[in-house]
Structure formats: C-alpha cells, structure tokens
Design an enzyme around this catalytic site. Sequence first.
Site, PDB file in Angstrom:
ATOM      1  N   THR A  14      29.267  47.498  45.700  1.00  0.00           N
ATOM      2  CA  THR A  14      28.480  48.000  44.579  1.00  0.00           C
ATOM      3  C   THR A  14      29.329  48.725  43.536  1.00  0.00           C
ATOM      4  O   THR A  14      30.467  49.117  43.786  1.00  0.00           O
ATOM      5  CB  THR A  14      27.385  48.965  45.075  1.00  0.00           C
ATOM      6  OG1 THR A  14      28.002  50.107  45.675  1.00  0.00           O
ATOM      7  CG2 THR A  14      26.465  48.292  46.076  1.00  0.00           C
ATOM      8  N   ASP A  15      28.711  48.907  42.379  1.00  0.00           N
ATOM      9  CA  ASP A  15      29.328  49.706  41.325  1.00  0.00           C
ATOM     10  C   ASP A  15      28.839  51.147  41.466  1.00  0.00           C
ATOM     11  O   ASP A  15      28.184  51.488  42.456  1.00  0.00           O
ATOM     12  CB  ASP A  15      29.004  49.123  39.946  1.00  0.00           C
ATOM     13  CG  ASP A  15      27.506  49.092  39.646  1.00  0.00           C
ATOM     14  OD1 ASP A  15      26.718  49.783  40.328  1.00  0.00           O
ATOM     15  OD2 ASP A  15      27.124  48.367  38.713  1.00  0.00           O
ATOM     16  N   MET A  16      29.124  51.972  40.497  1.00  0.00           N
ATOM     17  CA  MET A  16      28.751  53.390  40.587  1.00  0.00           C
ATOM     18  C   MET A  16      27.242  53.608  40.630  1.00  0.00           C
ATOM     19  O   MET A  16      26.779  54.638  41.103  1.00  0.00           O
ATOM     20  CB  MET A  16      29.358  54.173  39.421  1.00  0.00           C
ATOM     21  CG  MET A  16      30.875  54.259  39.526  1.00  0.00           C
ATOM     22  SD  MET A  16      31.645  55.097  38.146  1.00  0.00           S
ATOM     23  CE  MET A  16      30.935  56.726  38.294  1.00  0.00           C
ATOM     24  N   ILE A  19      24.540  49.136  42.461  1.00  0.00           N
ATOM     25  CA  ILE A  19      24.153  47.738  42.242  1.00  0.00           C
ATOM     26  C   ILE A  19      25.355  46.854  42.548  1.00  0.00           C
ATOM     27  O   ILE A  19      26.493  47.201  42.234  1.00  0.00           O
ATOM     28  CB  ILE A  19      23.681  47.541  40.790  1.00  0.00           C
ATOM     29  CG1 ILE A  19      22.400  48.346  40.555  1.00  0.00           C
ATOM     30  CG2 ILE A  19      23.464  46.073  40.468  1.00  0.00           C
ATOM     31  CD1 ILE A  19      21.925  48.351  39.125  1.00  0.00           C
TER      32      ILE A  19
END
Length: 134
Positions: A14-16, A19
């Site tokens: 995931t990103d920050m 997601i």
Amino acid sequence: MTHHFPVTVYYEDTDMGGIVYHANYLKFIERARSDWVRALGIDQNALRDAGTVFAVHRIEADFLAPARLDEQLQVRTHAAQVSPARLVLVQQVWRAETCLFKARATLVAMSLDGRPRRLPPELAQITVILGGKP
C-alpha cells in the site's frame, strides 16, 4: 477454464493512504501467472534449463477501484489467445463481487538469447481448449 489465485493485501503493498499502490497490481498478476503455469504442470525452472523463458511483450491495464490494507483479493486468469510462440491472458483482480483491476497480458516464449521459441506442448494444447487448431 479460469485459474483463481488468492492475494492478501499487506502493508508493503500500500501507499501512505493504505491503498494498494498501482504497480503492485502487476506483481499480483505476475504471481498469478506463475501459479497458473505451475498448475498446468509446467516446471519453469526446467523449462529455463532447457533454454525457454517467457517475457511480457505487452500489458493493457485498467484500474477500476482501489484495494486496501488487509483485504482478501482474488486474481482470475484465463487464456484468451494462443499462437505457436505467443499467449494472451486476461487477468482480473477481484474483491468479492467487485472487479478492481483488469489486464490483458501478451507473453512470448523465447530462447535465453532473446529469439522466439515455440510454446511448450502443455501450453500449446490450450489452443484446442479455446477451439483452435492444435
């Protein structure tokens, strides 16, 4: 004849914002392709030792909806077209009844020095299943 491959979304995917980072969908479908080939009884190590490898020639991808941390996903893979040295797969990433990502991957069989090779017989026989000539 659709192959199903389970994926759990981990923090590293995931990103920050929690997601799934877009490039990780390509990793998910790559793992599913490897598992699909293994399920067909093809040993990719033995194939490479015999001088044949697969390379991605083209991928067309659509990102339809986000996946999030800890979700359980499923990659569905099926062969759409087969020629003597080329294989086109349709792959989709699903969360329950929602399709999140879809791709059309064109793979080619080649020698270790990059020359085209015929598909292994186990993959070439898929042509028969798809209604083509063996």
